[in-house]
Design a protein around this motif. Structure first.
Motif, PDB file in Angstrom:
ATOM      1  N   LYS A   1      -5.229  -9.804  -4.914  1.00  0.00           N
ATOM      2  CA  LYS A   1      -6.225  -8.906  -5.504  1.00  0.00           C
ATOM      3  C   LYS A   1      -7.548  -9.006  -4.741  1.00  0.00           C
ATOM      4  O   LYS A   1      -8.143  -7.987  -4.381  1.00  0.00           O
TER       5      LYS A   1
ATOM      6  N   GLY B   1      -7.378  -7.535  -1.333  1.00  0.00           N
ATOM      7  CA  GLY B   1      -7.065  -6.105  -1.346  1.00  0.00           C
ATOM      8  C   GLY B   1      -5.622  -5.817  -0.981  1.00  0.00           C
ATOM      9  O   GLY B   1      -5.178  -4.669  -1.017  1.00  0.00           O
ATOM     10  N   GLU B   2      -4.872  -6.862  -0.611  1.00  0.00           N
ATOM     11  CA  GLU B   2      -3.496  -6.642  -0.157  1.00  0.00           C
ATOM     12  C   GLU B   2      -2.545  -6.292  -1.299  1.00  0.00           C
ATOM     13  O   GLU B   2      -1.389  -5.949  -1.056  1.00  0.00           O
TER      14      GLU B   2
ATOM     15  N   GLU C   1      -2.500  -3.750  -2.848  1.00  0.00           N
ATOM     16  CA  GLU C   1      -2.084  -2.356  -2.655  1.00  0.00           C
ATOM     17  C   GLU C   1      -0.837  -2.262  -1.785  1.00  0.00           C
ATOM     18  O   GLU C   1       0.019  -1.413  -1.987  1.00  0.00           O
ATOM     19  N   LYS C   2      -0.758  -3.165  -0.799  1.00  0.00           N
ATOM     20  CA  LYS C   2       0.440  -3.203   0.046  1.00  0.00           C
ATOM     21  C   LYS C   2       1.664  -3.568  -0.792  1.00  0.00           C
ATOM     22  O   LYS C   2       2.745  -3.014  -0.621  1.00  0.00           O
TER      23      LYS C   2
ATOM     24  N   ARG D   1       2.010  -3.041  -3.949  1.00  0.00           N
ATOM     25  CA  ARG D   1       2.318  -1.875  -4.782  1.00  0.00           C
ATOM     26  C   ARG D   1       3.176  -0.858  -4.006  1.00  0.00           C
ATOM     27  O   ARG D   1       4.156  -0.339  -4.507  1.00  0.00           O
ATOM     28  N   ARG D   2       2.757  -0.596  -2.771  1.00  0.00           N
ATOM     29  CA  ARG D   2       3.496   0.385  -1.967  1.00  0.00           C
ATOM     30  C   ARG D   2       4.921  -0.088  -1.696  1.00  0.00           C
ATOM     31  O   ARG D   2       5.882   0.662  -1.842  1.00  0.00           O
TER      32      ARG D   2
END
Lengths: 354, 354
Positions: B185, B188-189, B191-192, B194-195
């Protein structure tokens, strides 16, 4: 020259709690004086300034004051030393940054300082902890007498003491008191105090006086003009009128906060304490803000085990030049924030080691 | 009925640290089952629902499971009891708010729960601390076998288990793992992740599953469809593929944070600790956010003297219904925030008194 080791501590008057110490940090009297026969500092040549400097310095060091004095030639001092003197409120910002021959005579206990070649030839400044303006003025008056017996003042029978700026003409006195007003700040009533001060022709300034912001909810209140009133009148106004009134306002604000929103207030105070004792990076702005809450909490008896004087001292020592002096290192900004956080943690977790 | 005193503590599986406990809070398997001869819950009348409820309840309590079971009739339960079961992840939000005859059978050690008349007739759910999906599945499978010997399941030779929603048709299994991913978190990773999860047809959800936000940096990862794959395949994907990979990502993120910005990270973690141990008012959102940092700090060895399991338990107990149960009082919002702050302070300053 290097300022002595004592600069790893705050000035003695910061490390003691004077009368009304929960609200009043310090009382200060400053006398502006010029020596007859010399042009004002800003109109003199450097040769004339140096002559004036030598004359004043010699007179002071020949006086009975000499025994416990330190001479600091500011033209030869390091930037860090000048910054330290400024952070200790012993010289003005203008005097620390000046380009002309100038200096300051300090009492070894820092209870007074005499700036030479600031805006006026001589600026005699006396400081004590808490509210004790009468004592402070008595000391300033005594120093003034000792100097006048050796240096003829620029004086007009009609106007009184002549000074470089007309606002100081007359008595040349500035009386100022440094107040910690977090209660009035939180309740917003500080604005009322500001308005009242304007009506009484008083100045409210920040932690470093003229042109500075209120750091850590400290406010310096001082008289604006000196013409047409005696020193005693100005002092009485402060000592018996304005300052006790503001102290009462601040106490009322603290009481109201404690009664109306006690948990909300305690939350703020305790959070400040928690952050100061745990943070690993502290900017000077955040540290001052948190220390202000901590000082309020200690003053209100909510936070046991911390002394007001410890907090007073931290306000001085967390400043950039002091931190570098204490660490004996040159810092980047991040290193300074890290060192500041560690220093605050250690001081708050126990008595200073030195 | 009143839920037993045990609700003043978190569920046993929260109070122990399982395999990979620094990242994995819990492993869960849920089986959706329906009983042949009854309409799906959402198409049944209340009379039919009550009949189904009685039949299921009797079968379960006649099985060898019966010895250590609790029956909770949710139509007769207080709102607080239902909320507590939801906060403990023992029933779904839908099941806590429903209006129809429904209930839940709980193991006294809360290691499993069987919801009756949720979206499907039966939802068998097994939870354990840390990453141990094989054990969790084995237990769920055992319970399923015991029930099938008493209640004929709605089953199609072609489609497998029939369920109210087509996404569950087939095995009726949902495998999910609750992960604490503060490192990903912060960097910021997340998001990776999540993808990647979307590409693998996995769902990433918040602390309470479907439709909830990530509270305290907890993310629940689960399979989306069950048709066309065996339980073993789905489990193997999780236990040996996806989850170990995410654990490794999280560890890498924590290492990177510790190396690149160690003081910045330590500052955040210690500030969280300072606030949790000093604040006098704490909202559940702020508490969860601060506890997440504290959990990271403990997991990284930066904060000694605090156990991961103490923090896990706090995540459960600081929720509104639990706090009211512990205090035995009805709260206003401010009182709850105050009680929450005191409760957290006391738990973090030593072992629980009970």
């Amino acid at each position: 020259m290097n300022l002595p080791e004592v600069t790893r501590q705050a000035s003695p008057w910061v490390r003691e709690s004077g009368p009304h110490g929960d609200v009043v940090l310090s009382s200060r009297v400053r006398l502006a004086r010029n020596v007859a026969g010399f042009p004002f500092t800003n109109r003199a040549s450097d040769v004339q300034r140096q002559e004036l400097l030598n004359a004043c310095r010699e007179s002071i060091f020949q006086s009975p004051l000499a025994e416990r004095l330190i001479w600091v030639d500011l033209l030869e001092s390091s930037k860090q030393d000048r910054q330290i003197l400024y952070e200790r409120h012993l010289i003005s910002r203008q005097h620390s940054h000046g380009q002309v021959p100038r200096g300051v005579v300090l009492a070894t206990d820092e209870s007074f300082a005499i700036m030479i070649n600031e805006e006026d030839h001589l600026r005699i400044q006396v400081i004590k902890a808490g509210l004790q303006l009468d004592d402070v003025y008595a000391k300033a008056d005594q120093i003034d007498d000792l100097l006048e017996s050796r240096l003829e003042p620029a004086y007009s029978a009609k106007l009184g003491y002549l000074t470089a700026c007309p606002t100081n003409v007359g008595t040349g006195i500035r009386v100022s008191v440094m107040l910690h007003l977090p209660g009035l700040k939180i309740t917003g009533e500080i604005e009322k105090v500001r308005r009242a001060a304007r009506e009484l022709n008083l100045a409210i300034r920040g932690f470093y006086g003229e042109g500075t912001e209120a750091v850590g909810d400290f406010f310096q209140i001082s008289n604006q003009t000196t013409l047409g009133r005696t020193e005693r009148e100005i002092l009485r106004d402060f000592q018996e009128g304005v300052i006790p009134q503001i102290i009462e306002y601040e106490h009322n604000a603290r009481h109201a906060l404690a009664e109306r929103r006690s948990t909300l207030l305690e939350d703020r105070l305790q959070r400040a304490y928690g952050l100061l004792t745990h943070a690993r990076l502290l900017s000077s702005e955040e540290a001052a803000c948190l220390l202000s809450y901590l000082r309020l909490g200690v003053g209100m008896g909510c936070i046991p085990g911390v002394e007001l004087t410890t907090i007073n001292e931290l306000f001085v020592l967390i400043q950039p030049a002091h931190l570098q002096r204490i660490a004996r290192e040159k810092f980047t900004g991040d290193e300074r924030r890290e060192f500041r956080a560690r220093f605050v943690r250690e001081r708050l977790s126990g008595p200073p080691s030195n």
